[in-house]
Design a protein around this motif. Structure first.
Motif, PDB file in Angstrom:
ATOM      1  N   GLU A 156       0.793  -1.227   0.000  1.00 36.78           N
ATOM      2  CA  GLU A 156       0.000   0.000   0.000  1.00 36.78           C
ATOM      3  C   GLU A 156       0.827   1.279   0.000  1.00 36.78           C
ATOM      4  O   GLU A 156       0.358   2.326   0.459  1.00 36.78           O
ATOM      5  CB  GLU A 156      -0.930  -0.001   1.219  1.00 36.78           C
ATOM      6  N   GLU A 161      -8.118  12.535  -4.632  1.00 42.23           N
ATOM      7  CA  GLU A 161      -8.028  11.779  -5.889  1.00 42.23           C
ATOM      8  C   GLU A 161      -6.750  12.119  -6.640  1.00 42.23           C
ATOM      9  O   GLU A 161      -6.062  11.234  -7.150  1.00 42.23           O
ATOM     10  CB  GLU A 161      -9.248  12.068  -6.769  1.00 42.23           C
ATOM     11  N   ARG A 207       0.565   6.991  -7.315  1.00 43.88           N
ATOM     12  CA  ARG A 207       0.639   5.728  -8.048  1.00 43.88           C
ATOM     13  C   ARG A 207       1.511   5.880  -9.284  1.00 43.88           C
ATOM     14  O   ARG A 207       2.351   5.026  -9.579  1.00 43.88           O
ATOM     15  CB  ARG A 207      -0.762   5.267  -8.450  1.00 43.88           C
ATOM     16  N   ASP A 248      -4.157  -4.771 -11.666  1.00 50.22           N
ATOM     17  CA  ASP A 248      -4.975  -4.435 -12.825  1.00 50.22           C
ATOM     18  C   ASP A 248      -5.776  -3.160 -12.548  1.00 50.22           C
ATOM     19  O   ASP A 248      -6.558  -3.108 -11.597  1.00 50.22           O
ATOM     20  CB  ASP A 248      -5.924  -5.601 -13.120  1.00 50.22           C
ATOM     21  N   PRO A 249      -5.608  -2.112 -13.373  1.00 46.44           N
ATOM     22  CA  PRO A 249      -6.351  -0.858 -13.147  1.00 46.44           C
ATOM     23  C   PRO A 249      -7.866  -1.041 -13.193  1.00 46.44           C
ATOM     24  O   PRO A 249      -8.605  -0.247 -12.606  1.00 46.44           O
ATOM     25  CB  PRO A 249      -5.878   0.043 -14.291  1.00 46.44           C
ATOM     26  N   ALA A 250      -8.327  -2.098 -13.874  1.00 43.95           N
ATOM     27  CA  ALA A 250      -9.767  -2.333 -13.985  1.00 43.95           C
ATOM     28  C   ALA A 250     -10.350  -2.927 -12.704  1.00 43.95           C
ATOM     29  O   ALA A 250     -11.572  -2.961 -12.537  1.00 43.95           O
ATOM     30  CB  ALA A 250     -10.062  -3.248 -15.167  1.00 43.95           C
ATOM     31  N   LYS A 251      -9.510  -3.404 -11.811  1.00 44.72           N
ATOM     32  CA  LYS A 251      -9.979  -4.005 -10.565  1.00 44.72           C
ATOM     33  C   LYS A 251      -9.688  -3.044  -9.417  1.00 44.72           C
ATOM     34  O   LYS A 251      -8.536  -2.864  -9.015  1.00 44.72           O
ATOM     35  CB  LYS A 251      -9.288  -5.351 -10.332  1.00 44.72           C
ATOM     36  N   LYS A 252     -10.714  -2.433  -8.899  1.00 42.09           N
ATOM     37  CA  LYS A 252     -10.539  -1.388  -7.894  1.00 42.09           C
ATOM     38  C   LYS A 252      -9.825  -1.886  -6.639  1.00 42.09           C
ATOM     39  O   LYS A 252      -9.117  -1.126  -5.978  1.00 42.09           O
ATOM     40  CB  LYS A 252     -11.896  -0.794  -7.518  1.00 42.09           C
ATOM     41  N   THR A 253     -10.019  -3.152  -6.306  1.00 41.24           N
ATOM     42  CA  THR A 253      -9.439  -3.662  -5.057  1.00 41.24           C
ATOM     43  C   THR A 253      -7.918  -3.744  -5.108  1.00 41.24           C
ATOM     44  O   THR A 253      -7.252  -3.707  -4.063  1.00 41.24           O
ATOM     45  CB  THR A 253      -9.995  -5.061  -4.730  1.00 41.24           C
ATOM     46  N   ALA A 301      -6.010  -2.068  -7.862  1.00 43.78           N
ATOM     47  CA  ALA A 301      -5.472  -1.105  -8.821  1.00 43.78           C
ATOM     48  C   ALA A 301      -4.357  -0.245  -8.228  1.00 43.78           C
ATOM     49  O   ALA A 301      -3.407   0.119  -8.930  1.00 43.78           O
ATOM     50  CB  ALA A 301      -6.594  -0.215  -9.357  1.00 43.78           C
ATOM     51  N   ASN A 302      -4.456   0.082  -6.964  1.00 42.73           N
ATOM     52  CA  ASN A 302      -3.469   0.968  -6.339  1.00 42.73           C
ATOM     53  C   ASN A 302      -2.541   0.235  -5.375  1.00 42.73           C
ATOM     54  O   ASN A 302      -1.906   0.846  -4.521  1.00 42.73           O
ATOM     55  CB  ASN A 302      -4.189   2.104  -5.612  1.00 42.73           C
TER      56      ASN A 302
END
Length: 448
Positions: free
Chosen positions: A79, A97, A104, A116-121, A123-124
């Motif tokens: 994280e 934001e 990142r 994967d940027p498409a997966k919010k969990t 992405a960061n």
């Protein structure tokens, strides 16, 4: 005692009895085990032990307790972008934001891969855990804030390049998965070289310095490996840890449990007639959990030379490294004795366990005494080879093994034992220690 007068290795050996616990489990929720001496043994992995000890020492240091109080410690996490963004927002006034997007982008462009940027969990989150000094996020955020005029336009260009790369069509169908993967990698390289602006050198240097081991003592002790950034230093840990295993054959129980539903029981208790509770019979839920009991042998070694080398490579001079290493050794021994993996701690009270025996000594090389328990302890008093309770039998074996080795290895010295069990103390009085082992009363006395 100075480093010059010490032996290079401190060996620690410990016997502890755990009852109805599950300190570590496999992917199926079952106890971990190994086969040794032809018998299955319960196992507590070195990873579980090292984490428990590392976190225990870190928490004490951060709380201003123990030999490492006030010293820099590390944090292992995925994280770092989130931590950096939180610092940018709270301490430098950035909008949340924008802070996250910028953090990142900066960390990713330094060489770390993200989810994967498409997966919010994810992405960061970085794809791998990064073990870095705890203030790494603070340092990166400070640099970003100070270089905002340069980094904001760079970020916008970087994100635009990423979008362009993502929209670029594939090079065409490949004959197989490997060829497609190679084509995709080549396309990404070609598009990246033309679309993604490089991170300013000063910023990349700031990120690498922030996540470098620096003076984090627990990184010097336990080491770290970061393959994603070639020019970010790895650290060979000074601590070697073995898997703990039971000195006897494994014994496992399947504990059936029934959990009550409070609302159902309250309704039943306040019902006016049996008809009101007709559907309230039975437990709220039921299931099984596996639990283990046994006397475990575990072992760890501190390489004193490696510890001092790690601290000096992190920037300390010889005098500073010596002072930090002495404190680190004291806290390492304390954590080895005191820390316990916390899995199921509330339902088993496992963290309250104290070792039956701790043996510490110095030598010119590490010494592992697992061979003392290759033949499992037979606790059956009616058996011809029965040795009685495993805890006491293991102590007899371990001490006999050490005294035997000591007569043949002249580098062993400063052997000391500590017990928290009165029956073990009584047993030690019956063992001829031959002046080779001192019985001590505190953890601090285990090392010179």
């Amino acid at each position: 005692m100075t480093a010059d007068s010490q032996s290079p290795f401190l060996s620690l050996h410990l016997l502890e009895t755990l009852v109805a616990v599950l300190p570590v489990r496999d992917e199926n929720g079952q106890p971990k085990s190994l086969v040794y001496g032809g018998f299955e043994r319960h196992m507590i992995t070195s990873q579980a032990r090292r984490r428990a000890e590392r976190v225990y020492a870190r928490n004490r240091a951060n709380a201003g307790i123990g030999a490492l109080k006030g010293r820099s410690m590390g944090t292992r996490t995925r994280e770092w972008a989130l931590l950096t963004a939180a610092e940018l927002s709270s301490e430098h006034g950035w909008e949340k934001e924008e802070a996250l997007i910028t953090a990142r982008a900066v960390i990713e462009a330094s060489g770390l891969k993200f989810g994967d940027p498409a997966k919010k969990t994810v992405a960061n989150l970085t794809k791998v855990l990064i073990f870095a000094p705890a203030d790494a996020g603070t340092r990166i955020a400070r640099h970003i804030a100070e270089s905002a005029d340069e980094l904001r336009p760079w970020r916008d260009s970087y994100l635009a390049g990423q979008q362009k790369t993502a929209k670029k069509p594939r090079r065409g169908a490949a004959k197989n998965g490997e060829e497609q993967e190679n084509d995709d990698a080549q396309a990404a390289t070609e598009s990246g070289s033309t679309s993604l602006p490089p991170l300013p050198k000063s910023t990349r240097n700031a990120v690498l310095l922030a996540i470098a081991p620096r003076d984090a003592v627990d990184i010097a002790l336990y080491g770290r490996f970061l393959a994603e950034i070639a020019d970010s230093p790895n650290v060979d840990g000074a601590v070697q840890t073995s898997h703990a295993f039971t000195v006897h054959a494994a014994e496992q129980i399947e504990d059936f449990y029934a959990a009550a539903d409070d609302a159902k029981l309250d309704r039943k208790r306040n019902a006016l007639s049996f008809l009101d509770t007709a559907d309230d019979a039975g437990a709220g839920m039921t299931g099984y959990q596996s639990l283990i009991s046994g006397t475990f042998y575990r072992h760890a070694v501190l390489d004193r030379r490696q510890l001092r080398a790690n601290l000096q490579q992190a920037g300390m001079d010889a005098e500073e490294a010596e002072e930090a290493a002495t404190a680190a050794e004291a806290e390492f021994v304390n954590a080895f004795v005191e820390a316990v993996p916390e899995a199921k701690k509330n339902s088993t009270a496992s963290t309250g366990s104290l070792p039956a025996l701790v043996l510490a000594f110095e030598g010119e090389r590490p010494y592992n005494y697992a061979a003392a328990f290759q033949n499992p302890v037979d606790e059956n008093p009616e058996s011809s080879g029965g040795e009685g309770p495993a805890g006491q039998a293991a102590v007899r074996r371990l001490m006999r093994h050490h005294l035997f080795v000591s007569k043949r290895r002249d580098d062993l010295r400063s052997a000391r034992v500590l017990t928290y069990a009165p029956e073990i103390e009584d047993l030690l009085e019956t063992v001829d220690l031959a002046g080779a082992v001192d019985v001590v009363d505190s953890i601090q006395d285990l090392t010179p």
